[in-house]
Write a protein that holds these residues in place. Structure first.
Motif, PDB file in Angstrom:
ATOM      1  N   ARG A 196       0.818  -1.216   0.000  1.00  0.00           N
ATOM      2  CA  ARG A 196       0.000   0.000   0.000  1.00  0.00           C
ATOM      3  C   ARG A 196       0.854   1.269   0.000  1.00  0.00           C
ATOM      4  O   ARG A 196       0.382   2.339  -0.364  1.00  0.00           O
ATOM      5  N   PHE A 197       2.100   1.164   0.441  1.00  0.00           N
ATOM      6  CA  PHE A 197       2.982   2.324   0.486  1.00  0.00           C
ATOM      7  C   PHE A 197       3.650   2.617  -0.863  1.00  0.00           C
ATOM      8  O   PHE A 197       4.261   3.664  -1.027  1.00  0.00           O
ATOM      9  N   GLN A 198       3.529   1.701  -1.781  1.00  0.00           N
ATOM     10  CA  GLN A 198       4.250   1.803  -3.047  1.00  0.00           C
ATOM     11  C   GLN A 198       3.842   3.042  -3.840  1.00  0.00           C
ATOM     12  O   GLN A 198       2.667   3.388  -3.934  1.00  0.00           O
ATOM     13  N   ASP A 199       4.856   3.722  -4.385  1.00  0.00           N
ATOM     14  CA  ASP A 199       4.663   4.843  -5.324  1.00  0.00           C
ATOM     15  C   ASP A 199       3.925   6.033  -4.707  1.00  0.00           C
ATOM     16  O   ASP A 199       3.235   6.771  -5.421  1.00  0.00           O
ATOM     17  N   ALA A 200       4.067   6.232  -3.425  1.00  0.00           N
ATOM     18  CA  ALA A 200       3.446   7.417  -2.804  1.00  0.00           C
ATOM     19  C   ALA A 200       4.152   8.684  -3.274  1.00  0.00           C
ATOM     20  O   ALA A 200       5.337   8.686  -3.618  1.00  0.00           O
ATOM     21  N   ASP A 201       3.387   9.768  -3.286  1.00  0.00           N
ATOM     22  CA  ASP A 201       3.978  11.058  -3.642  1.00  0.00           C
ATOM     23  C   ASP A 201       4.823  11.610  -2.502  1.00  0.00           C
ATOM     24  O   ASP A 201       5.892  12.183  -2.727  1.00  0.00           O
ATOM     25  N   VAL A 202       4.311  11.448  -1.275  1.00  0.00           N
ATOM     26  CA  VAL A 202       5.005  12.002  -0.107  1.00  0.00           C
ATOM     27  C   VAL A 202       4.870  11.038   1.068  1.00  0.00           C
ATOM     28  O   VAL A 202       3.795  10.504   1.322  1.00  0.00           O
ATOM     29  N   LEU A 203       5.964  10.846   1.793  1.00  0.00           N
ATOM     30  CA  LEU A 203       5.961  10.183   3.097  1.00  0.00           C
ATOM     31  C   LEU A 203       6.357  11.223   4.124  1.00  0.00           C
ATOM     32  O   LEU A 203       7.452  11.787   4.063  1.00  0.00           O
ATOM     33  N   ILE A 204       5.453  11.514   5.071  1.00  0.00           N
ATOM     34  CA  ILE A 204       5.753  12.408   6.190  1.00  0.00           C
ATOM     35  C   ILE A 204       5.992  11.509   7.397  1.00  0.00           C
ATOM     36  O   ILE A 204       5.088  10.792   7.835  1.00  0.00           O
ATOM     37  N   ILE A 205       7.194  11.519   7.929  1.00  0.00           N
ATOM     38  CA  ILE A 205       7.555  10.520   8.934  1.00  0.00           C
ATOM     39  C   ILE A 205       8.352  11.151  10.077  1.00  0.00           C
ATOM     40  O   ILE A 205       9.148  12.059   9.881  1.00  0.00           O
ATOM     41  N   GLY A 206       8.088  10.662  11.283  1.00  0.00           N
ATOM     42  CA  GLY A 206       8.849  11.064  12.458  1.00  0.00           C
ATOM     43  C   GLY A 206       9.799   9.950  12.860  1.00  0.00           C
ATOM     44  O   GLY A 206      10.321   9.226  12.025  1.00  0.00           O
ATOM     45  N   ASN A 207      10.058   9.837  14.172  1.00  0.00           N
ATOM     46  CA  ASN A 207      10.888   8.732  14.665  1.00  0.00           C
ATOM     47  C   ASN A 207      12.298   8.744  14.096  1.00  0.00           C
ATOM     48  O   ASN A 207      12.895   7.684  13.877  1.00  0.00           O
ATOM     49  N   THR A 208      12.857   9.926  13.816  1.00  0.00           N
ATOM     50  CA  THR A 208      14.131   9.985  13.100  1.00  0.00           C
ATOM     51  C   THR A 208      15.177  10.780  13.869  1.00  0.00           C
ATOM     52  O   THR A 208      14.950  11.942  14.210  1.00  0.00           O
ATOM     53  N   ILE A 209      16.323  10.159  14.112  1.00  0.00           N
ATOM     54  CA  ILE A 209      17.469  10.869  14.675  1.00  0.00           C
ATOM     55  C   ILE A 209      18.130  11.646  13.544  1.00  0.00           C
ATOM     56  O   ILE A 209      18.340  11.105  12.460  1.00  0.00           O
ATOM     57  N   VAL A 210      18.460  12.898  13.804  1.00  0.00           N
ATOM     58  CA  VAL A 210      19.105  13.701  12.765  1.00  0.00           C
ATOM     59  C   VAL A 210      20.527  14.018  13.213  1.00  0.00           C
ATOM     60  O   VAL A 210      20.769  14.949  13.987  1.00  0.00           O
ATOM     61  N   GLY A 211      21.452  13.191  12.746  1.00  0.00           N
ATOM     62  CA  GLY A 211      22.861  13.412  13.037  1.00  0.00           C
ATOM     63  C   GLY A 211      23.389  12.560  14.167  1.00  0.00           C
ATOM     64  O   GLY A 211      22.639  11.954  14.938  1.00  0.00           O
ATOM     65  N   ASP A 212      24.715  12.528  14.286  1.00  0.00           N
ATOM     66  CA  ASP A 212      25.389  11.790  15.355  1.00  0.00           C
ATOM     67  C   ASP A 212      25.838  12.710  16.484  1.00  0.00           C
ATOM     68  O   ASP A 212      26.092  12.255  17.589  1.00  0.00           O
ATOM     69  N   ILE A 213      25.960  14.003  16.181  1.00  0.00           N
ATOM     70  CA  ILE A 213      26.301  15.000  17.200  1.00  0.00           C
ATOM     71  C   ILE A 213      25.041  15.798  17.470  1.00  0.00           C
ATOM     72  O   ILE A 213      24.529  16.508  16.600  1.00  0.00           O
ATOM     73  N   LEU A 214      24.531  15.715  18.689  1.00  0.00           N
ATOM     74  CA  LEU A 214      23.235  16.297  19.021  1.00  0.00           C
ATOM     75  C   LEU A 214      23.405  17.485  19.962  1.00  0.00           C
ATOM     76  O   LEU A 214      24.461  18.119  19.982  1.00  0.00           O
ATOM     77  N   LYS A 215      22.377  17.811  20.723  1.00  0.00           N
ATOM     78  CA  LYS A 215      22.387  19.003  21.568  1.00  0.00           C
ATOM     79  C   LYS A 215      23.554  18.995  22.555  1.00  0.00           C
ATOM     80  O   LYS A 215      23.873  17.953  23.141  1.00  0.00           O
ATOM     81  N   ASP A 216      24.181  20.158  22.715  1.00  0.00           N
ATOM     82  CA  ASP A 216      25.304  20.344  23.654  1.00  0.00           C
ATOM     83  C   ASP A 216      26.460  19.408  23.360  1.00  0.00           C
ATOM     84  O   ASP A 216      27.203  19.003  24.257  1.00  0.00           O
ATOM     85  N   GLY A 217      26.601  19.015  22.081  1.00  0.00           N
ATOM     86  CA  GLY A 217      27.722  18.169  21.677  1.00  0.00           C
ATOM     87  C   GLY A 217      27.588  16.706  22.043  1.00  0.00           C
ATOM     88  O   GLY A 217      28.569  15.946  21.972  1.00  0.00           O
TER      89      GLY A 217
END
Length: 283
Positions: A196-217
């Motif tokens: 059912r997810f195949q060929d979607a125009d947009v996936l809006i998704i959370g649950n994601t870490i952004v980067g390896d260096i986070l707040k306050d280093g």
């Protein structure tokens, strides 16, 4: 089909109260898009709100939303539900209620049966908040069965995909004609397998870490348990490619990641097909 990312923040809104870090200070000074309210989505074509974080009233006002006819819930975590009192602000007329009058056109509150049962457990010493709102005529509770397409307006359809067999977390597929948006805000790892997810125009998704260096280093090492709970950008990109999704928008952006709106705009240059949400983003 038009949807608005009302709130793009995470478990903690940005700016975090009493925090004077670079990101929170900038958010206080500049407001949106540097500031972020809790994670929520609005389907403009049908006046449907998905999730009610604590600051949902602010988010609705920021986007100048004029009517909410239905509220859907993705799961029962507090950062997605504890703003449920917005139902009173949307529908309760205390003066009319003092004369025994109930409001016209109660808001439909809907989700998978297991999620609704979870929601009914939230309340005060007086009992379930949701059942109180139902008794007052503010809402009508509606079950949506998994994998069954619901017509929400004209040719606009919505389908709830459970993340696992227990069905306590839902992913939404919103479709109209040949267009398809997937909304998967939280607790969706591992991402369920479905054509059912195949060929979607947009996936809006959370649950994601952004980067390896986070707040306050803070360095997120390979053994950190967050890596099992949350996606990396590489894993998100793999989902995009697996289902041939045209574009991914990352939402539920945590203040803990230590990144400002400008930082996310720079990161977009490094990732083809991936965008970072901000409050008020129209899709």
């Amino acid at each position: 089909m038009n949807v608005i990312i009302l709130g793009s923040g995470g478990c903690v809104s940005t700016p975090r109260a009493c925090c004077n870090c670079r990101v929170c200070t900038q958010a206080r000074q500049k407001g949106v898009p540097y500031a972020r309210t809790g994670c929520s989505l609005f389907i403009e074509d049908a006046n449907i709100l998905i999730d009610t974080p604590e600051d949902i009233n602010t988010a609705l006002n920021n986007a100048n939303i004029q009517k909410v006819e239905q509220i859907l819930y993705s799961h029962c975590d507090p950062d997605h539900t504890m703003g449920m009192r917005v139902i009173e602000q949307l529908k309760m007329d205390w003066l009319a209620a003092s004369l025994g009058k109930k409001p016209d056109h109660p808001i439909a509150v809907a989700s998978l049966p297991a999620i609704l049962e979870d929601l009914k457990k939230q309340g005060t010493k007086y009992g379930s908040a949701l059942e109180y709102y139902e008794a007052k005529g503010l809402v009508r509770i509606k079950e949506i069965r998994a994998f069954e397409k619901e017509s929400i307006k004209d040719n606009l359809m919505i389908e709830l995909i459970p993340v696992d067999e227990q069905e306590h977390v839902a992913i939404f597929i919103i479709s109209s004609d040949s267009k398809k948006i997937i909304y998967a805000p939280c607790d969706v790892k591992p991402f369920p397998e479905s054509e059912r997810f195949q060929d979607a125009d947009v996936l809006i998704i959370g649950n994601t870490i952004v980067g390896d260096i986070l707040k306050d280093g803070f360095v997120l090492n390979k053994e950190n348990p967050l890596r099992k709970e949350l996606f990396t950008l590489e894993e998100i990109d793999a989902i995009r490619k697996q289902y041939n999704i045209k574009k991914v928008i990352i939402t539920h952006l945590e203040e803990d990641w230590g990144k400002s709106y400008d930082d996310y705009m720079e990161l977009e240059k490094e990732w083809s097909g991936i965008q970072f949400a901000y409050d008020g983003l129209r899709v």
